[in-house]
Design a protein around this motif. Structure first.
Motif, PDB file in Angstrom:
ATOM      1  N   TYR A  79      47.184  46.440  33.718  1.00  0.00           N
ATOM      2  CA  TYR A  79      46.110  45.552  34.141  1.00  0.00           C
ATOM      3  C   TYR A  79      45.774  45.613  35.631  1.00  0.00           C
ATOM      4  CZ  TYR A  79      48.260  43.643  29.919  1.00  0.00           C
ATOM      5  OH  TYR A  79      48.820  43.498  28.674  1.00  0.00           O
ATOM      6  N   ILE A  80      46.698  46.085  36.474  1.00  0.00           N
ATOM      7  CA  ILE A  80      46.516  45.935  37.915  1.00  0.00           C
ATOM      8  C   ILE A  80      45.311  46.725  38.431  1.00  0.00           C
ATOM      9  CG2 ILE A  80      48.193  47.765  38.384  1.00  0.00           C
ATOM     10  CD1 ILE A  80      47.315  44.670  40.577  1.00  0.00           C
ATOM     11  N   LYS A  81      44.996  47.858  37.817  1.00  0.00           N
ATOM     12  CA  LYS A  81      43.847  48.645  38.290  1.00  0.00           C
ATOM     13  C   LYS A  81      42.560  47.837  38.186  1.00  0.00           C
ATOM     14  CE  LYS A  81      41.440  53.057  37.682  1.00  0.00           C
ATOM     15  NZ  LYS A  81      41.438  54.369  36.984  1.00  0.00           N
ATOM     16  N   GLU A  82      42.305  47.258  37.011  1.00  0.00           N
ATOM     17  CA  GLU A  82      41.084  46.471  36.829  1.00  0.00           C
ATOM     18  C   GLU A  82      41.099  45.224  37.689  1.00  0.00           C
ATOM     19  OE1 GLU A  82      38.272  44.717  33.216  1.00  0.00           O
ATOM     20  OE2 GLU A  82      40.334  45.327  32.783  1.00  0.00           O
ATOM     21  N   CYS A  83      42.272  44.608  37.800  1.00  0.00           N
ATOM     22  CA  CYS A  83      42.405  43.400  38.623  1.00  0.00           C
ATOM     23  C   CYS A  83      42.067  43.689  40.082  1.00  0.00           C
ATOM     24  CB  CYS A  83      43.837  42.858  38.512  1.00  0.00           C
ATOM     25  SG  CYS A  83      44.235  41.557  39.701  1.00  0.00           S
ATOM     26  N   LEU A  84      42.728  44.698  40.652  1.00  0.00           N
ATOM     27  CA  LEU A  84      42.523  44.999  42.067  1.00  0.00           C
ATOM     28  C   LEU A  84      41.110  45.509  42.331  1.00  0.00           C
ATOM     29  CD1 LEU A  84      43.786  44.994  44.835  1.00  0.00           C
ATOM     30  CD2 LEU A  84      44.769  47.250  44.365  1.00  0.00           C
ATOM     31  N   ASN A  85      40.573  46.270  41.396  1.00  0.00           N
ATOM     32  CA  ASN A  85      39.184  46.721  41.553  1.00  0.00           C
ATOM     33  C   ASN A  85      38.225  45.541  41.629  1.00  0.00           C
ATOM     34  OD1 ASN A  85      38.945  49.525  41.832  1.00  0.00           O
ATOM     35  ND2 ASN A  85      39.419  49.861  39.678  1.00  0.00           N
ATOM     36  N   SER A  86      38.466  44.512  40.804  1.00  0.00           N
ATOM     37  CA  SER A  86      37.576  43.340  40.822  1.00  0.00           C
ATOM     38  C   SER A  86      37.656  42.616  42.155  1.00  0.00           C
ATOM     39  CB  SER A  86      37.920  42.392  39.665  1.00  0.00           C
ATOM     40  OG  SER A  86      39.079  41.627  39.927  1.00  0.00           O
ATOM     41  N   ALA A  87      38.809  42.683  42.807  1.00  0.00           N
ATOM     42  CA  ALA A  87      38.958  42.071  44.130  1.00  0.00           C
ATOM     43  C   ALA A  87      38.271  42.912  45.211  1.00  0.00           C
ATOM     44  CB  ALA A  87      40.438  41.898  44.457  1.00  0.00           C
ATOM     45  N   LEU A  88      38.422  44.232  45.119  1.00  0.00           N
ATOM     46  CA  LEU A  88      37.907  45.118  46.158  1.00  0.00           C
ATOM     47  C   LEU A  88      36.393  45.233  46.158  1.00  0.00           C
ATOM     48  CD1 LEU A  88      40.618  47.904  45.875  1.00  0.00           C
ATOM     49  CD2 LEU A  88      40.248  46.399  47.848  1.00  0.00           C
ATOM     50  N   VAL A  89      35.738  44.931  45.050  1.00  0.00           N
ATOM     51  CA  VAL A  89      34.269  45.032  44.998  1.00  0.00           C
ATOM     52  C   VAL A  89      33.587  43.711  45.328  1.00  0.00           C
ATOM     53  CG1 VAL A  89      34.361  46.896  43.299  1.00  0.00           C
ATOM     54  CG2 VAL A  89      34.130  44.533  42.509  1.00  0.00           C
ATOM     55  N   GLN A  90      34.324  42.756  45.855  1.00  0.00           N
ATOM     56  CA  GLN A  90      33.723  41.469  46.194  1.00  0.00           C
ATOM     57  C   GLN A  90      32.544  41.617  47.158  1.00  0.00           C
ATOM     58  OE1 GLN A  90      34.541  38.121  44.994  1.00  0.00           O
ATOM     59  NE2 GLN A  90      35.206  39.668  43.496  1.00  0.00           N
ATOM     60  N   SER A  91      31.505  40.857  46.887  1.00  0.00           N
ATOM     61  CA  SER A  91      30.334  40.885  47.766  1.00  0.00           C
ATOM     62  C   SER A  91      30.632  40.274  49.131  1.00  0.00           C
ATOM     63  CB  SER A  91      29.163  40.148  47.103  1.00  0.00           C
ATOM     64  OG  SER A  91      29.512  38.790  46.827  1.00  0.00           O
ATOM     65  N   ASP A 136      47.001  40.308  35.967  1.00  0.00           N
ATOM     66  CA  ASP A 136      46.418  40.696  34.675  1.00  0.00           C
ATOM     67  C   ASP A 136      45.083  40.008  34.417  1.00  0.00           C
ATOM     68  OD1 ASP A 136      47.563  38.209  34.423  1.00  0.00           O
ATOM     69  OD2 ASP A 136      48.571  38.598  32.522  1.00  0.00           O
ATOM     70  N   ASP A 137      44.470  39.452  35.463  1.00  0.00           N
ATOM     71  CA  ASP A 137      43.161  38.814  35.361  1.00  0.00           C
ATOM     72  C   ASP A 137      42.166  39.529  36.268  1.00  0.00           C
ATOM     73  OD1 ASP A 137      44.292  36.889  33.679  1.00  0.00           O
ATOM     74  OD2 ASP A 137      44.754  35.541  35.343  1.00  0.00           O
ATOM     75  N   ILE A 138      40.895  39.132  36.183  1.00  0.00           N
ATOM     76  CA  ILE A 138      39.875  39.675  37.073  1.00  0.00           C
ATOM     77  C   ILE A 138      38.974  38.539  37.559  1.00  0.00           C
ATOM     78  CG2 ILE A 138      39.871  41.941  35.950  1.00  0.00           C
ATOM     79  CD1 ILE A 138      37.227  41.168  34.607  1.00  0.00           C
ATOM     80  N   ILE A 139      38.204  38.830  38.615  1.00  0.00           N
ATOM     81  CA  ILE A 139      37.262  37.848  39.145  1.00  0.00           C
ATOM     82  C   ILE A 139      35.867  38.444  39.186  1.00  0.00           C
ATOM     83  CG2 ILE A 139      38.872  36.451  40.460  1.00  0.00           C
ATOM     84  CD1 ILE A 139      38.251  38.078  42.928  1.00  0.00           C
ATOM     85  N   ALA A 140      34.877  37.560  39.154  1.00  0.00           N
ATOM     86  CA  ALA A 140      33.485  37.987  39.237  1.00  0.00           C
ATOM     87  C   ALA A 140      33.217  38.607  40.604  1.00  0.00           C
ATOM     88  CB  ALA A 140      32.560  36.788  39.008  1.00  0.00           C
ATOM     89  N   GLU A 141      32.234  39.505  40.664  1.00  0.00           N
ATOM     90  CA  GLU A 141      31.958  40.242  41.896  1.00  0.00           C
ATOM     91  C   GLU A 141      31.576  39.328  43.054  1.00  0.00           C
ATOM     92  OE1 GLU A 141      28.957  43.834  43.406  1.00  0.00           O
ATOM     93  OE2 GLU A 141      29.385  43.562  41.282  1.00  0.00           O
ATOM     94  N   ASN A 142      30.953  38.198  42.769  1.00  0.00           N
ATOM     95  CA  ASN A 142      30.533  37.269  43.823  1.00  0.00           C
ATOM     96  C   ASN A 142      31.430  36.035  43.898  1.00  0.00           C
ATOM     97  OD1 ASN A 142      29.744  36.180  41.385  1.00  0.00           O
ATOM     98  ND2 ASN A 142      27.681  35.600  42.056  1.00  0.00           N
ATOM     99  N   GLU A 168      36.562  31.612  32.384  1.00  0.00           N
ATOM    100  CA  GLU A 168      36.576  31.916  30.960  1.00  0.00           C
ATOM    101  C   GLU A 168      37.959  32.426  30.574  1.00  0.00           C
ATOM    102  OE1 GLU A 168      33.473  34.614  29.965  1.00  0.00           O
ATOM    103  OE2 GLU A 168      31.880  33.121  30.207  1.00  0.00           O
ATOM    104  N   GLN A 169      38.451  31.936  29.439  1.00  0.00           N
ATOM    105  CA  GLN A 169      39.712  32.418  28.888  1.00  0.00           C
ATOM    106  C   GLN A 169      39.404  33.435  27.794  1.00  0.00           C
ATOM    107  OE1 GLN A 169      43.119  29.713  27.758  1.00  0.00           O
ATOM    108  NE2 GLN A 169      42.636  30.480  25.709  1.00  0.00           N
ATOM    109  N   ILE A 170      39.928  34.634  27.956  1.00  0.00           N
ATOM    110  CA  ILE A 170      39.743  35.677  26.952  1.00  0.00           C
ATOM    111  C   ILE A 170      41.082  35.890  26.255  1.00  0.00           C
ATOM    112  CG2 ILE A 170      39.120  38.083  26.519  1.00  0.00           C
ATOM    113  CD1 ILE A 170      37.971  36.511  29.724  1.00  0.00           C
ATOM    114  N   ASP A 171      41.134  35.512  24.993  1.00  0.00           N
ATOM    115  CA  ASP A 171      42.390  35.568  24.244  1.00  0.00           C
ATOM    116  C   ASP A 171      42.542  36.942  23.590  1.00  0.00           C
ATOM    117  OD1 ASP A 171      44.648  35.159  22.737  1.00  0.00           O
ATOM    118  OD2 ASP A 171      44.044  33.180  22.029  1.00  0.00           O
TER     119      ASP A 171
END
Length: 343
Positions: free
Chosen positions: A17-29, A96-102, A124-127
């Protein structure tokens, strides 16, 4: 302008999960962010991706990686993140989570506008344990700009606010001034902290914008079980976190929201007991009725309970569940649990 937000990521065996998680942080506006990752001595190669991003990503210079030489657990790792952060604001993001770009831009704008202690976004909780990856939205929208307004809201009902630390932009100077830290445990460490954090906050904003996506995975600590068994030890650790909250209430006994806090804490115990009863065939070793009855013990005496200025009946009923003979107490809990479809 220097960086004024730290995205703090506790990392332990999150290779999937860390790749998607960290990518979501690094693309922050929002551009002014430190990315602080503490690897808690995981051995699955999770940290290798962080090292790659340090070297190859345009924002890699803002990634700071700290490695523990031995595993200390999520509670101590979160405390280490607090100690290492160097910015005005702190934002916890689980690996193991992600955040919105903004996400950070939205939260930061509100924090600066209202000079807040805390800003929560909706999430949002994604089960991922359910077929079709069931999505449940948790939406908020409210301002609390007067002392005690926020804890009154938090304790008004059981679902007052999420008991997790992620998705909150925290004023770090204010947070450090409270003296609060995470318990050195791996389960519900954030519940114990957030239950008290509300009592220190005077300026809090809840936003309707969905800024965080929380994934429930079958192997995550929040579920704390495998496909066949629940761990009694892990359940006991969760109960221990609630016991800590029970014993840490004297400071606010005179507050108007104190009776609501007691209801919320004891109802958390009730839900745990119901969950144990529902899954009793999957827990080894088994809980005795006396052990489960004792989970329900209130930190208040009978005299203190009947002297409460509000929510007296609820507190008295929950108090009785902790002092009745164990067979009667568990019988009542079982009936109520079945009525609420918890068992």
């Amino acid at each position: 302008m220097g960086n004024d937000v730290t995205i703090a990521i506790p990392l332990y065996k999150a290779k999937k999960y860390i790749k998607e998680c960290l990518n979501s942080a690094l693309v922050q506006s929002y551009p002014y962010i430190d990315f602080l990752v503490i690897d808690d001595a995981g051995d699955d190669g999770s940290v290798d991706f962080v090292v790659q991003m340090q070297a190859g990503h345009p924002r890699g210079k803002d990634i700071r990686l700290i490695r523990h030489t031995q595993n200390v657990g999520i509670g101590k790792t979160r405390n280490h993140l607090i100690a290492e952060a160097k910015t005005k604001y702190l934002f916890f993001l689980d690996a193991d989570d992600i955040i919105a770009e903004n996400a950070i831009q939205i939260l930061h704008d509100a924090a600066e506008k209202y000079q807040t202690d805390l800003v929560y976004g909706s999430h949002e909780q994604i089960d991922m344990t359910k077929v079709g990856h069931h999505v449940i939205p948790f939406l908020y929208e409210q301002l609390f700009l007067k002392y005690d307004d926020y804890p009154i809201y938090v304790y008004r009902k059981y679902e007052g606010i999420q008991a997790t630390i992620w998705n909150a932009l925290i004023n770090l100077e204010w947070f450090r001034s409270t003296g609060l830290r995470f318990l050195p445990i791996n389960y519900w460490e954030d519940f114990a902290l957030t239950m008290d954090l509300a009592t220190y906050a005077s300026r809090v904003v809840l936003l309707s914008d969905v800024t965080y996506y929380y994934y429930r995975h079958s192997g995550s600590l929040s579920i704390a079980k495998d496909s066949n068994r629940y761990s009694k030890e892990n359940i006991q650790k969760t109960i221990g976190a609630i016991e800590w909250v029970k014993g840490n209430s004297d400071r606010i006994k005179q507050k108007s929201y104190f009776p609501g806090r007691m209801v919320k804490v004891l109802m958390t115990d009730f839900y745990i007991v119901c969950n144990v009863l529902k899954n009793k065939d999957r827990i080894q070793p088994a809980f005795s009725k006396r052990e489960l009855r004792d989970v329900m013990k209130s930190p208040l005496t009978f005299k203190e309970t009947i002297s409460l200025k509000s929510r007296r009946f609820e507190n008295l009923f929950l108090y009785m569940l902790g002092v009745l003979p164990s067979s009667i107490s568990i019988w009542i809990i079982t009936i109520l649990g079945k009525h609420r479809r918890l068992i």
